[in-house]
Design an enzyme around this catalytic site. Structure first.
Site, PDB file in Angstrom:
ATOM      1  N   ASP A 159       8.405   1.740  -2.235  1.00  0.00           N
ATOM      2  CA  ASP A 159       7.927   1.450  -3.583  1.00  0.00           C
ATOM      3  C   ASP A 159       9.040   1.087  -4.565  1.00  0.00           C
ATOM      4  O   ASP A 159       8.974   0.045  -5.222  1.00  0.00           O
ATOM      5  CB  ASP A 159       7.144   2.657  -4.101  1.00  0.00           C
ATOM      6  CG  ASP A 159       6.408   2.351  -5.392  1.00  0.00           C
ATOM      7  OD1 ASP A 159       5.227   1.986  -5.319  1.00  0.00           O
ATOM      8  OD2 ASP A 159       7.022   2.458  -6.470  1.00  0.00           O
ATOM      9  N   ALA A 161       4.026   0.142  -6.893  1.00  0.00           N
ATOM     10  CA  ALA A 161       3.837  -0.952  -5.946  1.00  0.00           C
ATOM     11  C   ALA A 161       2.813  -0.580  -4.881  1.00  0.00           C
ATOM     12  O   ALA A 161       1.991  -1.409  -4.471  1.00  0.00           O
ATOM     13  CB  ALA A 161       5.174  -1.331  -5.306  1.00  0.00           C
ATOM     14  N   ASP A 162       2.854   0.661  -4.414  1.00  0.00           N
ATOM     15  CA  ASP A 162       1.877   1.111  -3.420  1.00  0.00           C
ATOM     16  C   ASP A 162       0.459   1.039  -3.975  1.00  0.00           C
ATOM     17  O   ASP A 162      -0.467   0.584  -3.296  1.00  0.00           O
ATOM     18  CB  ASP A 162       2.191   2.545  -2.994  1.00  0.00           C
ATOM     19  CG  ASP A 162       3.305   2.624  -1.980  1.00  0.00           C
ATOM     20  OD1 ASP A 162       3.133   2.087  -0.873  1.00  0.00           O
ATOM     21  OD2 ASP A 162       4.344   3.225  -2.277  1.00  0.00           O
ATOM     22  N   ALA A 163       0.273   1.531  -5.198  1.00  0.00           N
ATOM     23  CA  ALA A 163      -1.060   1.563  -5.784  1.00  0.00           C
ATOM     24  C   ALA A 163      -1.611   0.151  -5.989  1.00  0.00           C
ATOM     25  O   ALA A 163      -2.771  -0.126  -5.669  1.00  0.00           O
ATOM     26  CB  ALA A 163      -1.029   2.316  -7.116  1.00  0.00           C
ATOM     27  N   ALA A 205      -2.622  -1.301  -2.691  1.00  0.00           N
ATOM     28  CA  ALA A 205      -3.885  -0.733  -2.215  1.00  0.00           C
ATOM     29  C   ALA A 205      -5.070  -1.461  -2.837  1.00  0.00           C
ATOM     30  O   ALA A 205      -6.058  -1.777  -2.150  1.00  0.00           O
ATOM     31  CB  ALA A 205      -3.950   0.754  -2.544  1.00  0.00           C
TER      32      ALA A 205
END
Length: 404
Positions: free
Chosen positions: A140, A168-170, A173
């Site tokens: 991230d 960045a992960d969220a 997703a």
């Protein structure tokens, strides 16, 4: 009826972005089977913030509700064959393996498309499946830094500060969730499956479309400041400012309103739209000076009454107690067999055609192995043989003597 009722998803992802995307599908009623190694998914064993839990980490609980767990060894030919059988009855397949791993395990898109031509196959990566960075770790903070985002909120002489959550992960997703939904809609119209490729780099770049366009179209560079300022393309005052006892958030304030609330005519020397960019540091310094004279509660009331956009700065405990958050039902609560009461953020939107949300706890490793394999047509004896050989893992409830 739930929107995705009857849709089966095979979730082979790990960490945050993939499981979060699959959980969104599960929250809408899809039957999401989390296919994990016999030792359990990596996130079960790695704590976030030291929140290890009794048997399951808090981070795993937050990303895997409403799923079933099938625990098997995909390096075992029998395990791979079982997965292929499951693919034939699945609608969505989601993975975020490192480049080359899906091919070695025989779960790449080309292979699975032969088994299920209308399969929606979602492949997630850090930088893309090909290219010079394809083998780099998609972590991230590395993506936040590379994306250009950190240059928009920093002061001279200070290092850029990344977002204090896995931004960045969220965002990735959500991109994967949207891609899966779009591909399912396309399949409803055409009967065709397809490959959906999502990567963290493109996702976080696209989320900054407005800011990046200011630079690429308008030619305006991001410039750091000396005083508090949260966004290089927004006029002052804009950011998180200290008061006499804590902090508050302030944005898009008009100069005459600040002059009135603070009793400080120095603000009247500035025009908000014209000088808010060219004299950001001077305006922000005046705000900081005035806010130091009283408490956050005082200024929240006074500034809001004058029509200034102002708000509190919460920690996570304070966030849960906010009346609007409680009104919205932003958090959900349910019971977990090993962790007790679990409180976690809920789903982000509501559909009038969706049944009332019912949240099932994140599964224990292999909790549904027998259930899923029975649905696949295997017998109890055959499942026992696979368990004995180490091909699959089945969670067993502890004996009463172990619970006492």
């Amino acid at each position: 009826m739930n929107v995705l009722e009857g849709i089966r998803v095979l979730d082979l992802s790990i960490a945050m972005a993939g499981p979060f995307a699959a959980q969104k599908l599960a929250d809408l009623g899809a039957d999401v089977i989390k296919v994990e190694p016999v030792t359990g998914e990596w996130q079960r064993h790695v704590s976030a913030g030291g929140a290890r839990g009794n048997a399951v980490n808090a981070s795993f609980l937050s990303l895997n509700r409403n799923k079933r767990s099938l625990s098997m060894n995909l390096k075992d030919p029998e395990g791979r064959a079982l997965l292929h059988d499951l693919v034939r009855g699945a609608d969505v397949f989601l993975q975020n393996y490192r480049p080359g791993v899906a091919d070695r395990l025989g779960v790449d898109y080309t292979t699975l498309r032969e088994l299920k031509p209308d399969l929606v196959y979602v492949s997630m990566s850090g930088y893309g499946s090909t290219g010079p960075y394809a083998d780099r770790p998609g972590q991230d903070v590395l993506l936040q830094a590379m994306s250009g985002a950190l240059a928009s909120a920093r002061r001279h002489g200070e290092a850029p500060r990344p977002a204090p959550f896995f931004l960045a992960d969220a965002i990735t997703a959500y991109s994967a969730f949207e891609g899966a939904m779009a591909a399912l809609f396309h399949r409803e119209r055409t009967g065709e499956g397809q490959l959906v490729e999502v990567n963290m780099l493109d996702s976080i770049i696209a989320a900054q479309m407005q800011e990046i366009s200011v630079a690429t179209v308008g030619g305006v560079r991001q410039e750091p400041t000396d005083q508090i300022h949260a966004h290089s393309y927004i006029r002052a005052p804009y950011g998180i400012f200290p008061t006499s006892d804590s902090h508050l958030a302030l944005s898009f304030a008009e100069m005459d309103a600040l002059a009135e609330v603070f009793g400080d005519d120095r603000f009247l020397a500035y025009d908000a739209e014209r000088d808010g960019f060219t004299h950001r540091d001077e305006i922000s310094a005046l705000v900081t000076e005035n806010l130091a004279a009283n408490t956050t509660a005082h200024w929240l009331d006074e500034l809001a009454a004058a029509g200034v956009w102002v708000g509190p700065v919460y920690d996570y405990t304070q966030l849960r107690d906010d009346p609007q958050v409680r009104h919205n039902g932003s958090f959900v609560e349910y019971q977990h067999p090993t962790e007790g009461t679990v409180v976690t953020p809920g789903f982000t939107f509501r559909l009038s055609a969706q049944d009332q949300e019912v949240y099932r706890p994140a599964p224990l490793n292999g909790q549904h192995t027998q259930e899923v394999l029975l649905e696949l047509g295997l017998t109890i004896d055959r499942i026992a043989e696979l368990e004995s050989s180490g091909t699959v893992h089945r969670h067993r409830r502890p004996a009463l003597s172990q619970l006492s």
